[in-house]
Design an enzyme around this catalytic site. Structure first.
Site, PDB file in Angstrom:
ATOM      1  N   TRP A 102      55.709  27.130 -54.604  1.00  0.00           N
ATOM      2  CA  TRP A 102      55.697  25.675 -54.774  1.00  0.00           C
ATOM      3  C   TRP A 102      57.031  25.150 -55.282  1.00  0.00           C
ATOM      4  CZ3 TRP A 102      52.748  23.203 -51.827  1.00  0.00           C
ATOM      5  CH2 TRP A 102      51.495  23.713 -51.483  1.00  0.00           C
ATOM      6  N   ASP A 172      56.243  19.973 -62.071  1.00  0.00           N
ATOM      7  CA  ASP A 172      55.086  19.878 -61.183  1.00  0.00           C
ATOM      8  C   ASP A 172      53.942  20.589 -61.907  1.00  0.00           C
ATOM      9  OD1 ASP A 172      53.108  20.191 -59.301  1.00  0.00           O
ATOM     10  OD2 ASP A 172      54.358  21.196 -57.803  1.00  0.00           O
ATOM     11  N   LYS A 196      42.831  19.429 -58.638  1.00  0.00           N
ATOM     12  CA  LYS A 196      42.443  20.696 -59.274  1.00  0.00           C
ATOM     13  C   LYS A 196      41.684  20.410 -60.574  1.00  0.00           C
ATOM     14  CE  LYS A 196      46.489  22.194 -56.938  1.00  0.00           C
ATOM     15  NZ  LYS A 196      45.987  22.723 -55.725  1.00  0.00           N
TER      16      LYS A 196
HETATM   17  N1  PMP Z   1      52.450  21.956 -56.116  1.00  0.00           N
HETATM   18  C1  PMP Z   1      51.514  22.801 -56.571  1.00  0.00           C
HETATM   19  C2  PMP Z   1      51.767  23.578 -57.824  1.00  0.00           C
HETATM   20  C3  PMP Z   1      50.303  22.918 -55.879  1.00  0.00           C
HETATM   21  O1  PMP Z   1      49.363  23.745 -56.316  1.00  0.00           O
HETATM   22  C4  PMP Z   1      50.075  22.159 -54.712  1.00  0.00           C
HETATM   23  C5  PMP Z   1      48.789  22.217 -53.942  1.00  0.00           C
HETATM   24  N2  PMP Z   1      48.133  23.396 -53.919  1.00  0.00           N
HETATM   25  C6  PMP Z   1      51.103  21.320 -54.274  1.00  0.00           C
HETATM   26  C7  PMP Z   1      52.272  21.244 -55.004  1.00  0.00           C
HETATM   27  C8  PMP Z   1      50.926  20.480 -53.050  1.00  0.00           C
HETATM   28  O2  PMP Z   1      50.029  19.472 -53.311  1.00  0.00           O
HETATM   29  P1  PMP Z   1      49.592  18.410 -52.194  1.00  0.00           P
HETATM   30  O3  PMP Z   1      49.032  19.181 -51.057  1.00  0.00           O
HETATM   31  O4  PMP Z   1      48.594  17.578 -52.902  1.00  0.00           O
HETATM   32  O5  PMP Z   1      50.794  17.635 -51.811  1.00  0.00           O
END
Ligand code: PMP
Length: 360
Positions: A102, A172, A196
């Site tokens: 991520w 994030d 989450k």
């Molecule tokens: N950052 C993290 C730490 C995540 O866990 C996620 C989704 N699993 C995302 C970003 C992406 O999120 P979204 O699909 O809501 O844009």
């Protein structure tokens, strides 16, 4: 009706009392004669829900008065662009700390908007450990330093707050917001998709220190301009009203449970049950450095990948779903967010033992 133990990484399991209340209020919210879904976002009913949700978040997280809470859309992947668009303009450059999929994604997306540097990376350990703060090469001229506080796929989590001096720390927190007490004052900006620990997908939470507003690049769409949204109290465009309402119910539920300390203790207990078992068996393996292990997402591998399908099938038959690891890494992953009851983790460990006895 039987509800499963849902180990999904997100959208994820929500507290049952919240879902029941939402069901009860579905057709007629508090005598308004309508569902929250049908309300004008500028009507007094929704305005009260919006304000209450914001106040609860501020109270539970202890958000200082010089921070704005924004309810936005676009998810954390949207924020990967929205953050640099809004913040990088202060100096033209930003530092990124890479700790897994991520944060790598955040870094790649940010490159479009300025000079983006890797200040530290966990690559040498194949992202099984966080890079130690002493190894970070921070640029004092960066507009911000970006981290991902919990890598949802890799399963590493910060259990310490990086010291970035005068450079604002941006995190994030999609997969660990609201899971433990944090000192918001140590961050310049926190963002998180709601799906989450907070509620349904569609809502993105942004907590931003006021002095960081006002540096948006000219390309920034107005709906994604933090200053515009802050001045409009997140009502510049129609906010995700129903998701905000559910988030409000979840926050009330969390408050009733005793707030962040109580929730953190519960999460620690749950994670310990799973990790203690993983450490006591050679049949399953979790490769993450002990001090960096995530209390939210626990990846693990079976001794033999050929058993994966049988493991998942048996879990499903016992009412435990979404245990398959992310497609990029394989294996298994148990996501044990706030709303996963301790009984769910105990049931999983019991099943893992049983499976080991049969196949070990
Ligand atoms: N950052 C993290 C730490 C995540 O866990 C996620 C989704 N699993 C995302 C970003 C992406 O999120 P979204 O699909 O809501 O844009």
């Amino acid at each position: 009706m039987t509800r499963v133990f849902n180990f999904s990484p997100g959208p994820a399991t929500l507290p049952e009392p919240v879902l029941r209340q939402a069901a009860e209020e579905m057709l007629d919210w508090h005598g308004s004669g309508m569902s929250v879904m049908e309300m004008s976002h500028r009507g007094k009913e929704f305005m009260s829900i919006h304000a209450e949700t914001e106040d609860l978040l501020k109270e539970l997280m202890g958000i200082p008065a010089n921070y704005k809470v924004l309810f936005m859309q676009g998810g954390a992947i949207g924020e990967n662009a929205i953050v640099p668009m809004n913040l990088i303009g202060a100096t033209g450059k930003a530092d990124y700390v890479l700790t897994g999929d991520w944060s790598k994604k955040s870094y790649k997306e940010a490159k479009t908007y300025g000079q983006v540097n890797v200040a530290a990376t966990g690559e040498a350990s194949k992202f099984t450990a966080l890079p130690k703060q002493q190894e970070w090469k921070l640029d004092p001229g960066a507009a911000y330093v970006h981290i991902c506080s919990n890598e949802t796929i890799g399963g590493v989590q910060f259990h310490w707050t990086p010291d970035t001096g005068r450079v604002p720390l941006v995190a994030d927190m999609s997969s660990d917001i609201l899971s433990r007490p944090i000192d918001v004052a140590k961050y310049g900006l926190i963002y998180a998709g709601a799906q989450k620990n907070i509620g349904p997908s569609g809502l993105t939470i942004v907590i931003v220190r006021e002095d960081l507003l006002g540096h948006a690049l000219p390309v920034t769409p107005s709906a994604f301009n933090y200053k515009v949204q802050a001045e409009a109290d997140s009502m510049y465009n129609t906010p995700p009203t129903y998701a905000i309402y559910i988030a409000g119910l979840v926050l009330k539920h969390v408050k009733k449970l005793g707030g962040m300390k109580a929730v953190a203790q519960h999460n620690e207990e749950k994670a310990a049950i799973l990790y203690d078992f993983l450490d006591a068996t050679a049949f399953y393996r979790n490769p993450i450095a002990k001090e960096d292990r995530s209390r939210m997402n626990v990846p693990f591998w079976l001794k033999d990948d050929a058993l994966n399908d049988a493991f998942l099938k048996g879990a499903q038959e016992r009412g435990m779903i979404q245990l398959k690891g992310h497609r990029s890494v394989g294996g298994m992953r148990a996501s044990i967010y706030n709303a996963m009851p301790i009984e769910g983790v105990k049931a999983l460990v019991q099943y893992m033992k049983e499976f080991e006895r049969q196949h070990g």
